[in-house]
Design a protein around this motif. Structure first.
Motif, PDB file in Angstrom:
ATOM      1  N   GLU A   1       0.735  -1.059  -0.024  1.00  0.00           N
ATOM      2  CA  GLU A   1      -0.007  -0.135  -0.082  1.00  0.00           C
ATOM      3  C   GLU A   1       0.796   1.315  -0.034  1.00  0.00           C
ATOM      4  O   GLU A   1       1.926   1.205   0.506  1.00  0.00           O
ATOM      5  CB  GLU A   1      -0.772   0.112   1.370  1.00  0.00           C
ATOM      6  N   ALA A   2       0.256   2.180  -0.477  1.00  0.00           N
ATOM      7  CA  ALA A   2       0.944   3.657  -0.570  1.00  0.00           C
ATOM      8  C   ALA A   2       1.235   4.312   0.645  1.00  0.00           C
ATOM      9  O   ALA A   2       1.956   4.813   1.193  1.00  0.00           O
ATOM     10  CB  ALA A   2       0.348   4.673  -1.437  1.00  0.00           C
ATOM     11  N   TYR A   3       0.415   3.783   1.753  1.00  0.00           N
ATOM     12  CA  TYR A   3       0.335   4.463   3.179  1.00  0.00           C
ATOM     13  C   TYR A   3       1.044   3.106   3.898  1.00  0.00           C
ATOM     14  O   TYR A   3       0.559   2.386   4.486  1.00  0.00           O
ATOM     15  CB  TYR A   3      -1.148   4.565   3.740  1.00  0.00           C
ATOM     16  N   LYS A   4       2.244   3.250   3.962  1.00  0.00           N
ATOM     17  CA  LYS A   4       3.234   2.458   4.643  1.00  0.00           C
ATOM     18  C   LYS A   4       2.894   2.249   6.029  1.00  0.00           C
ATOM     19  O   LYS A   4       2.774   1.200   6.971  1.00  0.00           O
ATOM     20  CB  LYS A   4       4.544   2.492   4.522  1.00  0.00           C
ATOM     21  N   LEU A   5       2.867   3.416   6.981  1.00  0.00           N
ATOM     22  CA  LEU A   5       2.875   3.426   8.385  1.00  0.00           C
ATOM     23  C   LEU A   5       1.417   3.178   8.723  1.00  0.00           C
ATOM     24  O   LEU A   5       1.282   2.879   9.862  1.00  0.00           O
ATOM     25  CB  LEU A   5       3.465   4.909   8.744  1.00  0.00           C
ATOM     26  N   ALA A   6       0.532   3.904   8.047  1.00  0.00           N
ATOM     27  CA  ALA A   6      -0.875   3.629   8.444  1.00  0.00           C
ATOM     28  C   ALA A   6      -1.452   2.227   7.897  1.00  0.00           C
ATOM     29  O   ALA A   6      -2.586   1.880   8.639  1.00  0.00           O
ATOM     30  CB  ALA A   6      -1.752   4.823   7.674  1.00  0.00           C
ATOM     31  N   SER A   7      -0.745   1.500   7.447  1.00  0.00           N
ATOM     32  CA  SER A   7      -1.381   0.227   7.017  1.00  0.00           C
ATOM     33  C   SER A   7      -1.306  -0.840   8.066  1.00  0.00           C
ATOM     34  O   SER A   7      -0.340  -0.746   9.094  1.00  0.00           O
ATOM     35  CB  SER A   7      -0.378  -0.171   5.902  1.00  0.00           C
ATOM     36  N   ARG A   8      -2.205  -1.824   8.021  1.00  0.00           N
ATOM     37  CA  ARG A   8      -2.110  -2.715   9.130  1.00  0.00           C
ATOM     38  C   ARG A   8      -1.187  -4.026   8.815  1.00  0.00           C
ATOM     39  O   ARG A   8      -0.897  -4.712   9.497  1.00  0.00           O
ATOM     40  CB  ARG A   8      -3.722  -3.458   9.132  1.00  0.00           C
ATOM     41  N   ALA A   9      -0.595  -4.022   7.463  1.00  0.00           N
ATOM     42  CA  ALA A   9       0.162  -4.972   7.075  1.00  0.00           C
ATOM     43  C   ALA A   9       1.301  -5.179   8.282  1.00  0.00           C
ATOM     44  O   ALA A   9       1.937  -4.311   8.688  1.00  0.00           O
ATOM     45  CB  ALA A   9       0.981  -4.553   5.875  1.00  0.00           C
ATOM     46  N   GLY A  10       1.406  -6.415   8.659  1.00  0.00           N
ATOM     47  CA  GLY A  10       2.524  -6.568   9.670  1.00  0.00           C
ATOM     48  C   GLY A  10       2.006  -6.321  11.000  1.00  0.00           C
ATOM     49  O   GLY A  10       2.775  -6.440  12.071  1.00  0.00           O
ATOM     50  N   ARG A  11       1.072  -6.092  11.629  1.00  0.00           N
ATOM     51  CA  ARG A  11       0.538  -5.439  12.712  1.00  0.00           C
ATOM     52  C   ARG A  11      -0.634  -6.261  13.082  1.00  0.00           C
ATOM     53  O   ARG A  11      -1.696  -6.265  12.676  1.00  0.00           O
ATOM     54  CB  ARG A  11       0.244  -4.008  12.858  1.00  0.00           C
ATOM     55  N   ASN A  12      -0.642  -7.135  14.359  1.00  0.00           N
ATOM     56  CA  ASN A  12      -1.618  -7.977  14.878  1.00  0.00           C
ATOM     57  C   ASN A  12      -2.509  -7.004  15.712  1.00  0.00           C
ATOM     58  O   ASN A  12      -3.817  -7.106  15.671  1.00  0.00           O
ATOM     59  CB  ASN A  12      -1.194  -9.195  15.480  1.00  0.00           C
ATOM     60  N   ALA A  13      -2.035  -6.285  16.408  1.00  0.00           N
ATOM     61  CA  ALA A  13      -2.689  -5.444  17.310  1.00  0.00           C
ATOM     62  C   ALA A  13      -3.016  -4.053  16.888  1.00  0.00           C
ATOM     63  O   ALA A  13      -2.232  -3.361  16.015  1.00  0.00           O
ATOM     64  CB  ALA A  13      -1.871  -5.186  18.551  1.00  0.00           C
ATOM     65  N   SER A  14      -4.269  -3.415  17.288  1.00  0.00           N
ATOM     66  CA  SER A  14      -4.646  -2.291  16.697  1.00  0.00           C
ATOM     67  C   SER A  14      -3.794  -1.380  17.553  1.00  0.00           C
ATOM     68  O   SER A  14      -3.630  -1.407  18.651  1.00  0.00           O
ATOM     69  CB  SER A  14      -6.235  -2.022  16.895  1.00  0.00           C
ATOM     70  N   THR A  15      -3.765  -0.010  17.013  1.00  0.00           N
ATOM     71  CA  THR A  15      -3.275   0.870  17.823  1.00  0.00           C
ATOM     72  C   THR A  15      -4.127   1.635  18.931  1.00  0.00           C
ATOM     73  O   THR A  15      -5.584   1.670  18.560  1.00  0.00           O
ATOM     74  CB  THR A  15      -2.773   2.565  16.773  1.00  0.00           C
ATOM     75  N   ILE A  16      -3.615   1.776  20.166  1.00  0.00           N
ATOM     76  CA  ILE A  16      -4.232   2.468  21.197  1.00  0.00           C
ATOM     77  C   ILE A  16      -3.799   4.060  21.501  1.00  0.00           C
ATOM     78  O   ILE A  16      -2.635   3.904  21.735  1.00  0.00           O
ATOM     79  CB  ILE A  16      -4.490   1.598  22.376  1.00  0.00           C
ATOM     80  N   VAL A  17      -4.458   4.961  21.398  1.00  0.00           N
ATOM     81  CA  VAL A  17      -3.814   6.217  21.345  1.00  0.00           C
ATOM     82  C   VAL A  17      -4.177   6.648  22.853  1.00  0.00           C
ATOM     83  O   VAL A  17      -5.550   6.632  23.396  1.00  0.00           O
ATOM     84  CB  VAL A  17      -4.767   7.236  20.440  1.00  0.00           C
ATOM     85  N   ASP A  18      -3.084   7.188  23.615  1.00  0.00           N
ATOM     86  CA  ASP A  18      -3.335   7.371  25.033  1.00  0.00           C
ATOM     87  C   ASP A  18      -3.091   8.872  25.039  1.00  0.00           C
ATOM     88  O   ASP A  18      -2.292   9.794  24.591  1.00  0.00           O
ATOM     89  CB  ASP A  18      -1.944   6.909  25.811  1.00  0.00           C
ATOM     90  N   VAL A  19      -4.426   9.524  25.573  1.00  0.00           N
ATOM     91  CA  VAL A  19      -4.706  10.784  25.613  1.00  0.00           C
ATOM     92  C   VAL A  19      -4.661  11.195  26.948  1.00  0.00           C
ATOM     93  O   VAL A  19      -5.957  11.124  27.864  1.00  0.00           O
ATOM     94  CB  VAL A  19      -5.886  11.327  25.082  1.00  0.00           C
ATOM     95  N   GLY A  20      -3.478  11.412  27.730  1.00  0.00           N
ATOM     96  CA  GLY A  20      -3.600  11.655  29.138  1.00  0.00           C
ATOM     97  C   GLY A  20      -4.113  10.736  30.066  1.00  0.00           C
ATOM     98  O   GLY A  20      -4.669  11.154  31.064  1.00  0.00           O
ATOM     99  N   GLY A  21      -4.139   9.347  29.676  1.00  0.00           N
ATOM    100  CA  GLY A  21      -4.671   8.380  30.486  1.00  0.00           C
ATOM    101  C   GLY A  21      -6.021   7.718  29.993  1.00  0.00           C
ATOM    102  O   GLY A  21      -6.297   6.555  30.252  1.00  0.00           O
ATOM    103  N   LEU A  22      -6.504   8.530  29.081  1.00  0.00           N
ATOM    104  CA  LEU A  22      -7.653   8.221  28.187  1.00  0.00           C
ATOM    105  C   LEU A  22      -7.411   7.171  27.018  1.00  0.00           C
ATOM    106  O   LEU A  22      -6.729   7.810  26.223  1.00  0.00           O
ATOM    107  CB  LEU A  22      -8.615   9.141  27.958  1.00  0.00           C
TER     108      LEU A  22
END
Length: 348
Positions: A67-88
């Motif tokens: 895919e053209a979006y290398k870093l945003a792609s799910r390829a090679g990632r089993n886990a989804s990203t969790i964004v930490d917003v000051g503990g949230l």
């Protein structure tokens, strides 16, 4: 190319792999999760034998990304990203509710809104002081002196704050008060703004453009990530189609498609798309059922007299009912709602 490190890989092993990739001419972007580190190697190297990297100590796997979006792609990632917003934690098992006015109007409104959305179950306050509108004559917002009030009122309600940033010139000012910087649909392809946000340490909420394809949306996320900020939350808010019964068409299929293509969490905004409050709760229920990680809704103390977009805003009682209904749907699909101040564990 994506290099997935072993869960027990040491810092020295990770740095050694980065050094090897750099020596081969790759630009390396590191993404470190709670349990695992993933390295994105950017750069086309025809004929490069990825087994060289696979054989390095601490490496679990190596995958090519087409895919053209290398870093945003799910390829090679089993886990989804969790964004930490000051503990949230956004993107885990629990669903986050973000609520507030399309644009703030007064000190009284800000204080009333934060108190109400907090006590009813929201954990994020939408505190836009400026809201780009299609029409020049629509209410644009009130800037001066409002950021301090938003921050103070949100802190009192133990809410995190998302504020829309419209241009690079205001980025530093917004960052001082916001927990999340929001990019509106009309700025999804404002590439100078995206590059600047890539140098920010604030999570970014990136709305899908009015006529953007999913790939174009993910490519905009790539701009931010490529410049160093990997804390991205995507937001589906409706796209322009031939249908005229609603303001835009809410593309709920995008939730499932993006989940398959990317590891980034996804919010849904049912207000901006329909433009009518009687459609908001049903579509919010559908968003949760479709797998959205969060719902963003407009709430106003007096929608009939709102300065802008009152038809697409819920009053306080309607917002309370929305929380009840989406909580029931979340429970039915094995999830829950994040309450204000509550942290969010990883999705099982």
């Amino acid at each position: 190319m994506v290099v997935i490190m072993k869960r027990n890989a040491s810092q020295e092993e990770i740095e050694a792999v980065i050094a090897n990739l750099s020596a081969f001419g790759f630009n390396v972007h590191r993404s470190s999760g709670v349990n695992q580190t993933v390295l994105g190697a950017i750069g086309v190297k025809p004929g490069f034998d990825h087994r060289i990297i696979r054989g390095l100590k601490g490496v679990s796997d190596v995958k090519r990304v087409t895919e053209a979006y290398k870093l945003a792609s799910r390829a090679g990632r089993n886990a989804s990203t969790i964004v930490d917003v000051g503990g949230l934690r956004i993107g885990g098992h629990a669903i986050t509710v973000m609520a507030g006015p399309g644009s703030v109007e007064s000190e009284e409104q800000i204080r009333a809104m934060t108190a109400q959305v907090a006590c009813n179950g929201a954990s994020l306050f939408r505190g836009n002081i400026l809201k780009p509108r299609t029409s020049f004559y629509e209410f644009y917002g009130v800037e001066e002196g409002r950021l301090e009030l938003i921050r103070e009122a949100a802190d009192r309600g133990e809410l995190k704050v998302a504020i829309e940033v419209t241009d690079v010139a205001r980025l530093d000012m917004m960052s001082e008060y916001a927990d999340i910087l929001q990019v509106g649909a009309r700025n999804m392809q404002n590439f100078e703004l995206l590059r600047a946000l890539g140098t920010s340490n604030k999570p970014i909420l990136l709305e899908r453009g009015l006529s953007a394809t999913i790939e174009e949306w993910l490519m905009s996320a790539e701009y931010v990530m490529r410049c160093g900020n990997t804390q991205i939350i995507l937001c589906e808010r409706g796209i322009r189609t031939f249908e005229s019964a609603t303001r835009y068409t809410l593309d709920l299929s995008a939730v499932s498609v993006v989940k398959a293509k990317s590891h980034l969490p996804v919010f849904v905004d049912p207000c901006r798309s329909t433009g009518m409050r009687n459609y908001i709760i049903p579509l919010a229920r559908a968003a949760v059922a479709a797998g959205a990680d969060g719902v963003m809704v407009d709430v106003h103390h007096d929608p009939a007299n709102a300065s802008g977009a009152g038809l697409s805003a819920l009053n306080f009682d309607q917002f309370a009912e929305l929380i009840v209904q989406i909580r029931d749907v979340a429970k039915a699909v094995g999830r829950s709602l994040t309450e204000g101040g509550e942290t969010n564990g990883p999705r099982q």
